[in-house]
Design an enzyme around this catalytic site. Structure first.
Site, mmCIF file in Angstrom:
data_model
loop_
_atom_site.group_PDB
_atom_site.id
_atom_site.type_symbol
_atom_site.label_atom_id
_atom_site.label_comp_id
_atom_site.label_asym_id
_atom_site.label_seq_id
_atom_site.Cartn_x
_atom_site.Cartn_y
_atom_site.Cartn_z
ATOM 1 N N THR A 164 42.520 34.850 39.167
ATOM 2 C CA THR A 164 43.066 36.126 39.639
ATOM 3 C C THR A 164 42.583 36.475 41.036
ATOM 4 O O THR A 164 43.312 37.086 41.819
ATOM 5 C CB THR A 164 42.688 37.254 38.654
ATOM 6 O OG1 THR A 164 43.060 36.855 37.339
ATOM 7 C CG2 THR A 164 43.388 38.552 38.993
ATOM 8 N N LYS A 189 38.176 41.801 35.922
ATOM 9 C CA LYS A 189 38.594 40.808 36.937
ATOM 10 C C LYS A 189 39.709 41.332 37.818
ATOM 11 O O LYS A 189 39.816 40.947 38.994
ATOM 12 C CB LYS A 189 38.983 39.497 36.257
ATOM 13 C CG LYS A 189 40.143 39.592 35.257
ATOM 14 C CD LYS A 189 41.482 39.241 35.843
ATOM 15 C CE LYS A 189 42.599 39.411 34.829
ATOM 16 N NZ LYS A 189 43.906 38.985 35.321
#
Length: 335
Positions: free
Chosen positions: A249, A192
């Site tokens: 994120t 991620k």
């Protein structure tokens, strides 16, 4: 019996997690690399370098002596930059309590070895994988330190150890769930960061939510492909350590990786973007190389990761990255 936890690393996430532990009623000691940081935390109850303005609980102890922090610890949580783990852990091993649960708060894949953080811990500390847990999920440190409600995952092959860590960090604003899929949770946390760099670049170039949603979704697809090759549970990537962490994120301006990518998208060089982070580590910059190597070893196609690595280290411009991704051969959505 009260669980005693040592948190090694007083960056933003290590400090925030230590606060969570104390707020959960857990006896907690935070190890800091610099003695003056420990002193300020003990006296002023603030880590001004990483979480300025956040009042830390008076029950949180800080020390510059790792041996003092580790003495009698039932749980040892490690929160340092992933690429420094091997060297630092080797120094700490002699002081590690034999039966302590070792918890990785780190999200990365080691350069050169392509090992996940739990694998590095197992190798260096010579502990069984059953003794090692990971914490992963939407863990934006500033929001957690400000006690904004969030959930996370504690993953460990030994569900009893996972449950003990879960109880130790269960605070009114921090809800942990348990899982046994360490591989899936770690891959979600590592990849991620790379996808967030791509999302930041797109935002820096002025693209909107359709582009962001497309990158997030296709980023999740390549994470899941890599996870399948490594034996992860596919359901993990639909949960907090997969989609949850990815969305936070990629979308939040509090994300170092997303902000770093935004600077690249606005035309800054890698060196200029690094200088502007003031010591905060954007893990995806280094992890893009190790994730790409890991995927290559398993024959997994990871086009976004490949494109991000080419921007960071191969001279590709962010604009050309978008063109490269959009110009790829047509596939079905499941491909």
């Amino acid at each position: 019996m009260t669980t005693r936890v040592a948190v090694l690393g007083a960056g933003s996430w290590g400090t925030a997690f230590a606060k969570v532990l104390v707020d959960a009623g857990t006896d907690t000691t935070l190890w800091t690399r610099r003695a003056e940081v420990a002193e300020r935390i003990n006296i002023a109850h603030e880590n001004a370098d990483y979480l300025p303005g956040v009042r830390l609980p008076s029950g949180l102890r800080a020390t510059h002596d790792h041996r003092a922090a580790l003495d009698g610890a039932d749980v040892v949580a490690i929160a340092i930059p992933s690429q420094t783990l091997r060297t630092n852990l080797a120094d700490w091993v002699p002081a590690l309590p034999e039966n302590a649960t070792l918890v990785s708060l780190m999200k990365g894949v080691e350069l050169g070895t392509t090992k996940r953080m739990s694998e590095v811990i197992s190798e260096v500390a010579q502990r069984s994988t059953e003794q090692i847990a990971v914490v992963s999920g939407p863990n934006l440190a500033r929001e957690i330190a400000e006690e904004q409600p969030t959930a996370t995952v504690v993953a460990c092959p030994d569900i009893t150890r996972a449950s003990r860590v879960q109880l130790a960090c269960s605070a009114p604003y921090f809800r942990p769930y348990t899982n046994v899929d360490v591989v899936g949770c770690e891959l979600g946390g590592a990849v991620k960061n790379v996808i967030a760099l791509a999302c930041g670049m797109a935002h820096g170039m002025g693209f909107g939510d359709n582009t962001l949603a497309s990158l997030i979704t296709r980023g999740l697809a390549e994470t899941a492909r890599l996870g399948a090759a490594l034996g992860a549970d596919p359901l993990t990537f639909a949960g907090l350590a997969g989609l949850g962490d990815l969305v936070a994120t990629c979308a939040s301006p509090l994300s170092r990786n997303r902000t770093f990518g935004e600077r690249l998208g606005q035309g800054e060089t890698l060196e200029q973007a690094q200088a502007a982070t003031h010591g905060q580590v954007a893990e995806g910059v280094k992890s893009c190389r190790s994730v790409l190597e890991l995927a290559g070893r398993h024959g997994v196609d990871v086009p976004i990761t490949q494109a991000v690595e080419a921007v960071c280290f191969g001279g590709l411009s962010p604009g050309d990255m978008i063109g490269l991704l959009m110009g790829r051969a047509m596939k079905s959505e499941t491909g």
